[in-house]
Design a protein around this motif. Structure first.
Motif, PDB file in Angstrom:
ATOM      1  N   ILE A   1     -54.577   3.711 -88.334  1.00 20.83           N
ATOM      2  CA  ILE A   1     -55.853   4.253 -88.777  1.00 20.83           C
ATOM      3  C   ILE A   1     -56.438   5.208 -87.724  1.00 20.83           C
ATOM      4  O   ILE A   1     -57.184   6.135 -88.041  1.00 20.83           O
ATOM      5  CB  ILE A   1     -56.834   3.087 -89.092  1.00 20.83           C
ATOM      6  CG1 ILE A   1     -58.065   3.547 -89.851  1.00 20.83           C
ATOM      7  CG2 ILE A   1     -57.237   2.321 -87.874  1.00 20.83           C
ATOM      8  CD1 ILE A   1     -57.777   3.723 -91.305  1.00 20.83           C
ATOM      9  N   ALA A   2     -56.049   4.984 -86.455  1.00 22.84           N
ATOM     10  CA  ALA A   2     -56.601   5.826 -85.377  1.00 22.84           C
ATOM     11  C   ALA A   2     -55.926   7.195 -85.297  1.00 22.84           C
ATOM     12  O   ALA A   2     -56.224   7.984 -84.396  1.00 22.84           O
ATOM     13  CB  ALA A   2     -56.467   5.104 -84.032  1.00 22.84           C
ATOM     14  N   ALA A   3     -55.049   7.502 -86.257  1.00 20.11           N
ATOM     15  CA  ALA A   3     -54.332   8.786 -86.204  1.00 20.11           C
ATOM     16  C   ALA A   3     -55.305   9.969 -86.183  1.00 20.11           C
ATOM     17  O   ALA A   3     -55.009  11.015 -85.594  1.00 20.11           O
ATOM     18  CB  ALA A   3     -53.377   8.899 -87.388  1.00 20.11           C
ATOM     19  N   TYR A   4     -56.479   9.787 -86.806  1.00 23.15           N
ATOM     20  CA  TYR A   4     -57.435  10.922 -86.837  1.00 23.15           C
ATOM     21  C   TYR A   4     -57.902  11.294 -85.429  1.00 23.15           C
ATOM     22  O   TYR A   4     -58.280  12.434 -85.174  1.00 23.15           O
ATOM     23  CB  TYR A   4     -58.625  10.603 -87.748  1.00 23.15           C
ATOM     24  CG  TYR A   4     -59.597   9.597 -87.184  1.00 23.15           C
ATOM     25  CD1 TYR A   4     -59.374   8.228 -87.324  1.00 23.15           C
ATOM     26  CD2 TYR A   4     -60.721   9.993 -86.493  1.00 23.15           C
ATOM     27  CE1 TYR A   4     -60.243   7.300 -86.809  1.00 23.15           C
ATOM     28  CE2 TYR A   4     -61.608   9.067 -85.967  1.00 23.15           C
ATOM     29  CZ  TYR A   4     -61.366   7.725 -86.125  1.00 23.15           C
ATOM     30  OH  TYR A   4     -62.233   6.804 -85.604  1.00 23.15           O
ATOM     31  N   LYS A   5     -57.847  10.304 -84.515  1.00 23.30           N
ATOM     32  CA  LYS A   5     -58.300  10.595 -83.148  1.00 23.30           C
ATOM     33  C   LYS A   5     -57.324  11.502 -82.396  1.00 23.30           C
ATOM     34  O   LYS A   5     -57.652  12.060 -81.356  1.00 23.30           O
ATOM     35  CB  LYS A   5     -58.507   9.298 -82.368  1.00 23.30           C
ATOM     36  CG  LYS A   5     -59.672   8.479 -82.884  1.00 23.30           C
ATOM     37  CD  LYS A   5     -60.134   7.468 -81.875  1.00 23.30           C
ATOM     38  CE  LYS A   5     -61.420   6.807 -82.347  1.00 23.30           C
ATOM     39  NZ  LYS A   5     -61.902   5.787 -81.432  1.00 23.30           N
ATOM     40  N   SER A   6     -56.093  11.598 -82.923  1.00 20.51           N
ATOM     41  CA  SER A   6     -55.118  12.465 -82.274  1.00 20.51           C
ATOM     42  C   SER A   6     -55.499  13.933 -82.418  1.00 20.51           C
ATOM     43  O   SER A   6     -55.074  14.761 -81.617  1.00 20.51           O
ATOM     44  CB  SER A   6     -53.729  12.231 -82.873  1.00 20.51           C
ATOM     45  OG  SER A   6     -53.388  10.891 -82.693  1.00 20.51           O
ATOM     46  N   CYS A   7     -56.281  14.254 -83.445  1.00 21.46           N
ATOM     47  CA  CYS A   7     -56.756  15.650 -83.587  1.00 21.46           C
ATOM     48  C   CYS A   7     -57.639  15.994 -82.389  1.00 21.46           C
ATOM     49  O   CYS A   7     -57.491  17.051 -81.766  1.00 21.46           O
ATOM     50  CB  CYS A   7     -57.566  15.827 -84.866  1.00 21.46           C
ATOM     51  SG  CYS A   7     -56.694  15.365 -86.345  1.00 21.46           S
ATOM     52  N   GLU A   8     -58.540  15.081 -82.063  1.00 26.00           N
ATOM     53  CA  GLU A   8     -59.441  15.310 -80.929  1.00 26.00           C
ATOM     54  C   GLU A   8     -58.645  15.383 -79.630  1.00 26.00           C
ATOM     55  O   GLU A   8     -58.878  16.243 -78.777  1.00 26.00           O
ATOM     56  CB  GLU A   8     -60.469  14.174 -80.856  1.00 26.00           C
ATOM     57  CG  GLU A   8     -61.583  14.450 -79.874  1.00 26.00           C
ATOM     58  CD  GLU A   8     -62.392  13.201 -79.528  1.00 26.00           C
ATOM     59  OE1 GLU A   8     -63.085  13.229 -78.496  1.00 26.00           O
ATOM     60  OE2 GLU A   8     -62.309  12.195 -80.263  1.00 26.00           O
TER      61      GLU A   8
ATOM     62  N   VAL B   1     -53.246  11.432 -91.754  1.00 22.89           N
ATOM     63  CA  VAL B   1     -53.743  12.799 -91.509  1.00 22.89           C
ATOM     64  C   VAL B   1     -52.642  13.765 -91.950  1.00 22.89           C
ATOM     65  O   VAL B   1     -51.463  13.556 -91.645  1.00 22.89           O
ATOM     66  CB  VAL B   1     -54.062  13.033 -90.008  1.00 22.89           C
ATOM     67  CG1 VAL B   1     -54.678  14.418 -89.803  1.00 22.89           C
ATOM     68  CG2 VAL B   1     -55.030  11.981 -89.479  1.00 22.89           C
ATOM     69  N   ALA B   2     -53.044  14.811 -92.655  1.00 20.22           N
ATOM     70  CA  ALA B   2     -52.033  15.748 -93.172  1.00 20.22           C
ATOM     71  C   ALA B   2     -51.383  16.529 -92.032  1.00 20.22           C
ATOM     72  O   ALA B   2     -52.081  16.970 -91.104  1.00 20.22           O
ATOM     73  CB  ALA B   2     -52.695  16.718 -94.140  1.00 20.22           C
ATOM     74  N   PRO B   3     -50.066  16.723 -92.092  1.00 22.00           N
ATOM     75  CA  PRO B   3     -49.377  17.497 -91.047  1.00 22.00           C
ATOM     76  C   PRO B   3     -49.955  18.900 -90.904  1.00 22.00           C
ATOM     77  O   PRO B   3     -49.933  19.476 -89.817  1.00 22.00           O
ATOM     78  CB  PRO B   3     -47.930  17.567 -91.538  1.00 22.00           C
ATOM     79  CG  PRO B   3     -47.799  16.503 -92.565  1.00 22.00           C
ATOM     80  CD  PRO B   3     -49.150  16.189 -93.100  1.00 22.00           C
ATOM     81  N   LEU B   4     -50.506  19.416 -92.018  1.00 15.13           N
ATOM     82  CA  LEU B   4     -51.079  20.760 -91.974  1.00 15.13           C
ATOM     83  C   LEU B   4     -52.193  20.853 -90.917  1.00 15.13           C
ATOM     84  O   LEU B   4     -52.342  21.881 -90.244  1.00 15.13           O
ATOM     85  CB  LEU B   4     -51.635  21.119 -93.368  1.00 15.13           C
ATOM     86  CG  LEU B   4     -52.198  22.520 -93.527  1.00 15.13           C
ATOM     87  CD1 LEU B   4     -51.125  23.578 -93.227  1.00 15.13           C
ATOM     88  CD2 LEU B   4     -52.731  22.718 -94.957  1.00 15.13           C
ATOM     89  N   THR B   5     -52.947  19.764 -90.767  1.00 17.08           N
ATOM     90  CA  THR B   5     -54.019  19.753 -89.757  1.00 17.08           C
ATOM     91  C   THR B   5     -53.431  19.970 -88.365  1.00 17.08           C
ATOM     92  O   THR B   5     -53.902  20.795 -87.588  1.00 17.08           O
ATOM     93  CB  THR B   5     -54.771  18.388 -89.785  1.00 17.08           C
ATOM     94  OG1 THR B   5     -55.203  18.176 -91.111  1.00 17.08           O
ATOM     95  CG2 THR B   5     -55.942  18.360 -88.831  1.00 17.08           C
ATOM     96  N   PHE B   6     -52.353  19.221 -88.080  1.00 16.06           N
ATOM     97  CA  PHE B   6     -51.754  19.338 -86.743  1.00 16.06           C
ATOM     98  C   PHE B   6     -51.005  20.656 -86.563  1.00 16.06           C
ATOM     99  O   PHE B   6     -50.994  21.220 -85.472  1.00 16.06           O
ATOM    100  CB  PHE B   6     -50.830  18.142 -86.471  1.00 16.06           C
ATOM    101  CG  PHE B   6     -51.605  16.870 -86.290  1.00 16.06           C
ATOM    102  CD1 PHE B   6     -51.586  15.884 -87.256  1.00 16.06           C
ATOM    103  CD2 PHE B   6     -52.389  16.673 -85.166  1.00 16.06           C
ATOM    104  CE1 PHE B   6     -52.322  14.716 -87.112  1.00 16.06           C
ATOM    105  CE2 PHE B   6     -53.138  15.511 -85.006  1.00 16.06           C
ATOM    106  CZ  PHE B   6     -53.098  14.534 -85.985  1.00 16.06           C
ATOM    107  N   ALA B   7     -50.401  21.111 -87.651  1.00 17.20           N
ATOM    108  CA  ALA B   7     -49.706  22.411 -87.567  1.00 17.20           C
ATOM    109  C   ALA B   7     -50.736  23.505 -87.271  1.00 17.20           C
ATOM    110  O   ALA B   7     -50.497  24.396 -86.447  1.00 17.20           O
ATOM    111  CB  ALA B   7     -48.969  22.693 -88.861  1.00 17.20           C
ATOM    112  N   SER B   8     -51.909  23.419 -87.935  1.00 17.26           N
ATOM    113  CA  SER B   8     -52.936  24.443 -87.727  1.00 17.26           C
ATOM    114  C   SER B   8     -53.481  24.358 -86.304  1.00 17.26           C
ATOM    115  O   SER B   8     -53.650  25.379 -85.629  1.00 17.26           O
ATOM    116  CB  SER B   8     -54.101  24.258 -88.699  1.00 17.26           C
ATOM    117  OG  SER B   8     -53.618  24.048 -89.989  1.00 17.26           O
TER     118      SER B   8
END
Ligand SMILES: Cc1cc2nc3c(=O)[nH]c(=O)nc-3n(C[C@H](O)[C@H](O)[C@H](O)COP(=O)(O)O)c2cc1C
Length: 437
Positions: free
Chosen positions: A16-23, A47-54
């Motif tokens: 569930i903490a995957a969203y924190k990887s964006c930060e 979290v969609a890979p597109l977020t991390f790709a972007s």
């Protein structure tokens, strides 16, 4: 460690903490690092890979990604990296890493990378404390070039409280910058540490400071303490219970002082408002019977036990299976005594162990404390008397004194719960030293 110019591979697994990887990714970039991302299939559900790709401006390494176009991503990505971070790291991924399974991008990169690997576990407290996860973490700590970050206690995404939280992204960055990772300079291959000199868990966000628990000069080094904390709730029916007003603040102060003295700290905690510091392992219970069982199960693994919990002396003989209906007639609750956790733990005490109890009295302080000390057989009793205004339950100060066998009861003094804790920890340190002989 200056992150400027460093190449960081960020592995993301399905927590569930995957969203924190964006930060985290953004923070690393702000420090001048280049980041690439590998994700497990499960992680892509969070979290969609597109977020991390972007964010990373680079294709994400995915199981079903463009394999034909980039057939060697599982080798190229780790080879490119100066540091491999797995954040969050699931129980499942920890197991795979420990056992050498490599069937997804994150575990493949783990196996094929030669740079330092830093894992930030995050999961539910029961998962985190499970023997399998703890064993696998121990295995990973013994691997060369592998570091496992602490998973501090606190409120978890599932609503429970305990160890297993993801370390905050800013703390992960501070840890890396703290300098205990043997990062190669930008783009140079990392030097593997010599065999047998595998780095051990830095287990704290601030790598530049030795963790108290790891400092061999501290009195608690290599020692484990168990603390009971909070209050208990004794069920009347599914929605009602008998309890008391303990806030758990004293136990939190005690845990902090024991940690600062280098002890490993385990807590068996009933319901309470105060939060434990990261570094303490917290087992949650509700009733006195549950607390009794949890303490007795763990007793043999500790050198010291401090009974700080406000345990209900009595519980309803029968807890109604259904909510008791309001009949407006008199209702009599039959109460039976709860197990005496202090007495039973003293009876089961092993040579060299130290047991400290708490006595909360509102009158005839000395007399009652001495009687309880003698009856229980504990090594010491912390007498506290919440009689002064703005002290005791829920406050930071309390009237207290430490009562030991065969000595006069020192006068009660008003002090903070931290000072009270220091008195207990000093006593435990002394007793353990004496018994070592
Ligand atoms: C909503 C939800 C949240 C989850 N959170 C976690 C978590 O925080 N930590 C964990 O270890 N597993 C968690 N899991 C279980 C993992 O997703 C599951 O073990 C999965 O197989 C992990 O796959 P991975 O190898 O891609 O990490 C969660 C599952 C669900 C459905």
């Amino acid at each position: 460690m200056d992150l400027n110019g460093k190449k960081i591979l960020l592995g993301i697994t399905g927590g569930i903490a995957a969203y924190k990887s964006c930060e985290l990714l953004r923070l690393l970039q702000k420090k001048g690092a280049q980041v690439r991302v590998a994700m497990t299939e499960e992680a892509t559900r969070f979290v969609a890979p597109l977020t991390f790709a972007s964010l990373s401006k680079c294709p994400v390494y995915l199981k079903d990604g463009a394999v034909e176009a980039r057939p060697f991503q599982h080798i190229d990505f780790p080879r490119w990296a100066d540091l491999y971070l797995v954040v969050p790291c699931t129980a499942n991924a920890i197991g795979k890493f420990a056992y050498g399974l490599a069937d997804d991008p994150v575990s493949l990169c783990f196996m094929s990378c030669t740079c330092p690997r830093l894992l930030a576990p995050a999961m539910n407290v029961a998962m985190y404390n499970s023997p399998a996860v703890q064993r696998n973490l121990e295995t990973l700590r013994s691997f060369e070039n592998t570091y496992v970050l602490e998973s501090p206690a606190g409120e978890l995404a599932c609503g429970e409280v305990g160890s297993g939280r993801l370390l905050e992204p800013a703390d992960i960055v501070s840890f890396i910058e703290g300098g205990s990772l043997p990062l190669a300079s930008a783009s140079a291959p990392a030097t593997p540490s010599p065999r047998g000199a595998a780095p051990k868990t830095p287990a704290a966000p601030l790598a530049s400071e030795a963790l108290p628990e790891q400092d061999p000069s501290l009195p608690g080094h290599g020692r484990r303490v168990l603390i009971t904390a909070g209050r208990t709730e004794e069920a009347i029916d599914p929605v009602r219970y008998i309890s008391n007003r303990s806030s758990g603040k004293t136990a939190v102060a005690l845990a902090s002082v024991f940690l600062a003295n280098g002890y490993s700290v385990e807590v068996v905690a009933g319901p309470m408002e105060a939060e434990f510091p990261g570094g303490a392992t917290v087992h949650r219970v509700r009733s006195a019977c549950d607390m009794h069982q949890a303490v007795m199960e763990r007793l043999s693994q500790v050198q010291a036990l401090v009974h700080c919990a406000a345990v209900a002396d009595y519980r309803p003989k029968v807890a109604a299976a259904e909510k008791i209906k309001d009949s407006r007639s008199q209702l009599v609750l039959e109460l039976v005594p709860n197990p005496n956790i202090l007495r039973d733990s003293v009876a089961a005490k092993m040579p060299g162990q130290v047991v400290v109890g708490f006595a909360l009295e509102t009158d005839h302080f000395e007399k009652h404390a001495l009687e309880k000390l003698e009856k229980s057989g504990a090594d010491a009793l912390l007498l506290n008397a919440p009689v002064a205004k703005d002290s005791g339950f829920g406050f930071d100060c309390v009237n207290y004194t430490l009562v030991t066998p065969n000595s006069q009861v020192p006068e009660l003094r008003m002090g903070s719960k931290v000072e009270l804790s220091e008195a207990i920890v000093d006593f435990v340190n002394r007793k353990l030293e004496e018994s070592r002989g």
